[in-house]
Design a protein around this motif. Sequence first.
Motif, PDB file in Angstrom:
ATOM      1  N   TRP A 253       0.836  -1.196   0.000  1.00 38.87           N
ATOM      2  CA  TRP A 253       0.000   0.000   0.000  1.00 38.87           C
ATOM      3  C   TRP A 253       0.873   1.250   0.000  1.00 38.87           C
ATOM      4  O   TRP A 253       1.859   1.327   0.741  1.00 38.87           O
ATOM      5  N   GLN A 254       0.511   2.203  -0.837  1.00 37.83           N
ATOM      6  CA  GLN A 254       1.128   3.535  -0.752  1.00 37.83           C
ATOM      7  C   GLN A 254       0.181   4.421   0.032  1.00 37.83           C
ATOM      8  O   GLN A 254      -1.000   4.545  -0.314  1.00 37.83           O
ATOM      9  N   ARG A 255       0.693   5.041   1.096  1.00 36.21           N
ATOM     10  CA  ARG A 255      -0.142   5.763   2.045  1.00 36.21           C
ATOM     11  C   ARG A 255       0.030   7.270   1.928  1.00 36.21           C
ATOM     12  O   ARG A 255       1.039   7.762   1.409  1.00 36.21           O
ATOM     13  N   ALA A 256      -0.956   7.985   2.428  1.00 36.63           N
ATOM     14  CA  ALA A 256      -0.960   9.442   2.347  1.00 36.63           C
ATOM     15  C   ALA A 256       0.088  10.047   3.288  1.00 36.63           C
ATOM     16  O   ALA A 256       0.155   9.689   4.460  1.00 36.63           O
ATOM     17  N   LYS A 257       0.890  10.963   2.782  1.00 38.20           N
ATOM     18  CA  LYS A 257       1.867  11.668   3.619  1.00 38.20           C
ATOM     19  C   LYS A 257       1.231  12.856   4.332  1.00 38.20           C
ATOM     20  O   LYS A 257       1.777  13.359   5.323  1.00 38.20           O
ATOM     21  N   TYR A 258       0.086  13.293   3.816  1.00 34.83           N
ATOM     22  CA  TYR A 258      -0.591  14.442   4.403  1.00 34.83           C
ATOM     23  C   TYR A 258      -2.092  14.175   4.464  1.00 34.83           C
ATOM     24  O   TYR A 258      -2.625  13.350   3.715  1.00 34.83           O
ATOM     25  N   SER A 259      -2.781  14.888   5.330  1.00 33.15           N
ATOM     26  CA  SER A 259      -4.244  14.871   5.363  1.00 33.15           C
ATOM     27  C   SER A 259      -4.761  15.929   4.403  1.00 33.15           C
ATOM     28  O   SER A 259      -4.106  16.943   4.153  1.00 33.15           O
ATOM     29  N   GLY A 260      -5.954  15.705   3.869  1.00 34.03           N
ATOM     30  CA  GLY A 260      -6.538  16.707   2.984  1.00 34.03           C
ATOM     31  C   GLY A 260      -7.589  16.128   2.063  1.00 34.03           C
ATOM     32  O   GLY A 260      -8.117  15.035   2.288  1.00 34.03           O
ATOM     33  N   MET A 261      -7.886  16.873   1.026  1.00 31.90           N
ATOM     34  CA  MET A 261      -8.823  16.448  -0.007  1.00 31.90           C
ATOM     35  C   MET A 261      -8.026  15.683  -1.069  1.00 31.90           C
ATOM     36  O   MET A 261      -6.994  16.167  -1.530  1.00 31.90           O
ATOM     37  N   PHE A 262      -8.521  14.510  -1.427  1.00 29.39           N
ATOM     38  CA  PHE A 262      -7.746  13.634  -2.297  1.00 29.39           C
ATOM     39  C   PHE A 262      -8.473  13.357  -3.595  1.00 29.39           C
ATOM     40  O   PHE A 262      -9.683  13.124  -3.619  1.00 29.39           O
ATOM     41  N   ARG A 263      -7.699  13.373  -4.677  1.00 29.63           N
ATOM     42  CA  ARG A 263      -8.249  12.999  -5.983  1.00 29.63           C
ATOM     43  C   ARG A 263      -7.209  12.175  -6.728  1.00 29.63           C
ATOM     44  O   ARG A 263      -6.085  12.637  -6.966  1.00 29.63           O
ATOM     45  N   SER A 295       5.627   5.233  -5.550  1.00 24.11           N
ATOM     46  CA  SER A 295       6.833   4.844  -4.816  1.00 24.11           C
ATOM     47  C   SER A 295       7.561   3.693  -5.491  1.00 24.11           C
ATOM     48  O   SER A 295       8.735   3.442  -5.216  1.00 24.11           O
ATOM     49  N   ASN A 296       6.860   2.983  -6.361  1.00 26.70           N
ATOM     50  CA  ASN A 296       7.469   1.863  -7.098  1.00 26.70           C
ATOM     51  C   ASN A 296       6.670   1.589  -8.360  1.00 26.70           C
ATOM     52  O   ASN A 296       5.524   2.049  -8.504  1.00 26.70           O
ATOM     53  N   ALA A 297       7.277   0.851  -9.273  1.00 27.88           N
ATOM     54  CA  ALA A 297       6.584   0.443 -10.496  1.00 27.88           C
ATOM     55  C   ALA A 297       5.669  -0.743 -10.190  1.00 27.88           C
ATOM     56  O   ALA A 297       5.910  -1.506  -9.263  1.00 27.88           O
ATOM     57  N   GLY A 298       4.613  -0.889 -10.975  1.00 28.66           N
ATOM     58  CA  GLY A 298       3.698  -2.024 -10.800  1.00 28.66           C
ATOM     59  C   GLY A 298       2.323  -1.711 -11.335  1.00 28.66           C
ATOM     60  O   GLY A 298       2.096  -0.666 -11.967  1.00 28.66           O
ATOM     61  N   TYR A 299       1.392  -2.622 -11.075  1.00 28.63           N
ATOM     62  CA  TYR A 299      -0.003  -2.427 -11.463  1.00 28.63           C
ATOM     63  C   TYR A 299      -0.784  -1.843 -10.286  1.00 28.63           C
ATOM     64  O   TYR A 299      -0.576  -2.231  -9.135  1.00 28.63           O
ATOM     65  N   ILE A 300      -1.708  -0.954 -10.583  1.00 28.97           N
ATOM     66  CA  ILE A 300      -2.600  -0.388  -9.566  1.00 28.97           C
ATOM     67  C   ILE A 300      -3.792  -1.328  -9.432  1.00 28.97           C
ATOM     68  O   ILE A 300      -4.605  -1.450 -10.352  1.00 28.97           O
ATOM     69  N   ILE A 301      -3.904  -2.010  -8.285  1.00 30.78           N
ATOM     70  CA  ILE A 301      -5.006  -2.970  -8.120  1.00 30.78           C
ATOM     71  C   ILE A 301      -6.056  -2.470  -7.119  1.00 30.78           C
ATOM     72  O   ILE A 301      -7.066  -3.133  -6.916  1.00 30.78           O
ATOM     73  N   ASN A 302      -5.820  -1.320  -6.486  1.00 32.87           N
ATOM     74  CA  ASN A 302      -6.824  -0.721  -5.613  1.00 32.87           C
ATOM     75  C   ASN A 302      -6.578   0.774  -5.543  1.00 32.87           C
ATOM     76  O   ASN A 302      -5.428   1.217  -5.437  1.00 32.87           O
ATOM     77  N   VAL A 303      -7.666   1.540  -5.613  1.00 29.56           N
ATOM     78  CA  VAL A 303      -7.589   3.000  -5.524  1.00 29.56           C
ATOM     79  C   VAL A 303      -8.557   3.481  -4.454  1.00 29.56           C
ATOM     80  O   VAL A 303      -9.724   3.060  -4.420  1.00 29.56           O
ATOM     81  N   ASN A 304      -8.084   4.364  -3.577  1.00 26.00           N
ATOM     82  CA  ASN A 304      -8.943   4.993  -2.582  1.00 26.00           C
ATOM     83  C   ASN A 304      -9.758   6.090  -3.273  1.00 26.00           C
ATOM     84  O   ASN A 304      -9.200   7.046  -3.794  1.00 26.00           O
ATOM     85  N   GLU A 305     -11.067   5.947  -3.292  1.00 24.61           N
ATOM     86  CA  GLU A 305     -11.936   6.917  -3.954  1.00 24.61           C
ATOM     87  C   GLU A 305     -12.597   7.876  -2.964  1.00 24.61           C
ATOM     88  O   GLU A 305     -13.474   8.648  -3.333  1.00 24.61           O
ATOM     89  N   SER A 306     -12.154   7.856  -1.714  1.00 24.36           N
ATOM     90  CA  SER A 306     -12.687   8.789  -0.730  1.00 24.36           C
ATOM     91  C   SER A 306     -12.167  10.197  -1.016  1.00 24.36           C
ATOM     92  O   SER A 306     -10.975  10.374  -1.286  1.00 24.36           O
ATOM     93  N   PRO A 307     -13.012  11.220  -0.961  1.00 26.34           N
ATOM     94  CA  PRO A 307     -12.548  12.585  -1.248  1.00 26.34           C
ATOM     95  C   PRO A 307     -11.730  13.200  -0.115  1.00 26.34           C
ATOM     96  O   PRO A 307     -11.026  14.180  -0.329  1.00 26.34           O
ATOM     97  N   ILE A 308     -11.834  12.617   1.086  1.00 28.65           N
ATOM     98  CA  ILE A 308     -11.100  13.121   2.247  1.00 28.65           C
ATOM     99  C   ILE A 308     -10.214  12.009   2.797  1.00 28.65           C
ATOM    100  O   ILE A 308     -10.688  10.889   3.033  1.00 28.65           O
ATOM    101  N   VAL A 309      -8.923  12.300   2.989  1.00 28.52           N
ATOM    102  CA  VAL A 309      -8.003  11.313   3.548  1.00 28.52           C
ATOM    103  C   VAL A 309      -7.216  11.944   4.690  1.00 28.52           C
ATOM    104  O   VAL A 309      -7.068  13.167   4.772  1.00 28.52           O
TER     105      VAL A 309
END
Length: 324
Positions: A253-263, A295-309
């Motif tokens: 998982w690549q995780r959020a470094k900051y809180s905020g509105m995400f797209r 952070s690395n090469a690969g396939y995206i198999i999950n995306v967080n679609e929440s507008p706030i993280v």
Amino acid sequence: MTQVNDSVLHILGETVNLGESKEVNFDVANLHTSSPVNIPVIIERSAKPGPTVLFTAGIHGDEVNGVEIVRQLIAKGINKPKIGTIICMPVINIFGFINLKREFPDGRDLNRVFPGSPNGSLAGRVAHKLIHEIIPHVDLIIDFHTGGSGRFNAPQLRFIKENRELNSLAKVFGAPFVLYSKNVNKSFRTTCYKLGKPLLLFEGGKSFHIDDVVTNSGVNGSKRVLKHLGMLKSNFKASNPKKECIFINDSKWQRAKYSGMFRASITIGSLIKKHDVLGNITDPYGKFNYVVKASNAGYIINVNESPIVYQGDALFHITTKLKR
């Protein structure tokens, strides 16, 4: 695949002969209003003996896309086999489905209480009944799930790498991805594995959401497996997958470094390179804009679609090692 020999199927107190169709009731407890809760189990048997396949969904009450896949199998008549028996349970956690919640009313996750107990919690009793009154009659289970709240899974199958039978069936099913995943303690999948019952776990989409691409992947994959087993009637076509299935050894998982509105700006299933732009995190006041890079090469198999993280939230699930 070892085949159960049930010329006469005795299940949940009912008798179903070859060539018969029957809807039986998987009941455990009434609602708190004393209203009965009927969990339909749809059974279709060919006049010709053959394998028994069980399609399940709704172990988590909020995972409606899995319910939709099994619903389509029934509505389109795909569940009427050429040989053998097909059993469909579209909504196992009917209590969560009624309340639009993932868990049971007792707060338990059904997928963490298997094999259950006849004298335990409500979730445990449902698990026990499923394992002792349904699973002994089946040869193969295909169990449909979705991603968690706000997190969209690319259509994928999950099972342990060492299972040769499931590796072969996964190629037949033809989902875009196979994610090798360890058996989780007290899960439905793990319990079936211990009983020697092969189970393909399908993940796709997100909770409280129905997606046509995910639904089609689940339905088409099911048709391919049924055709492979000689069970799909000739009036249905099982098309070949558009792309070869990608087998994944590891991911992170690549995780959020900051809180905020995400797209997110990357499409699910995309092959990305390290440092590719995946999306943005901003603040509500137009003063902050952080560019999320891979952070690395690969396939995206999950995306967080929440507008706030929030800082630390999972944003993307990215493959790190593919099968060689």
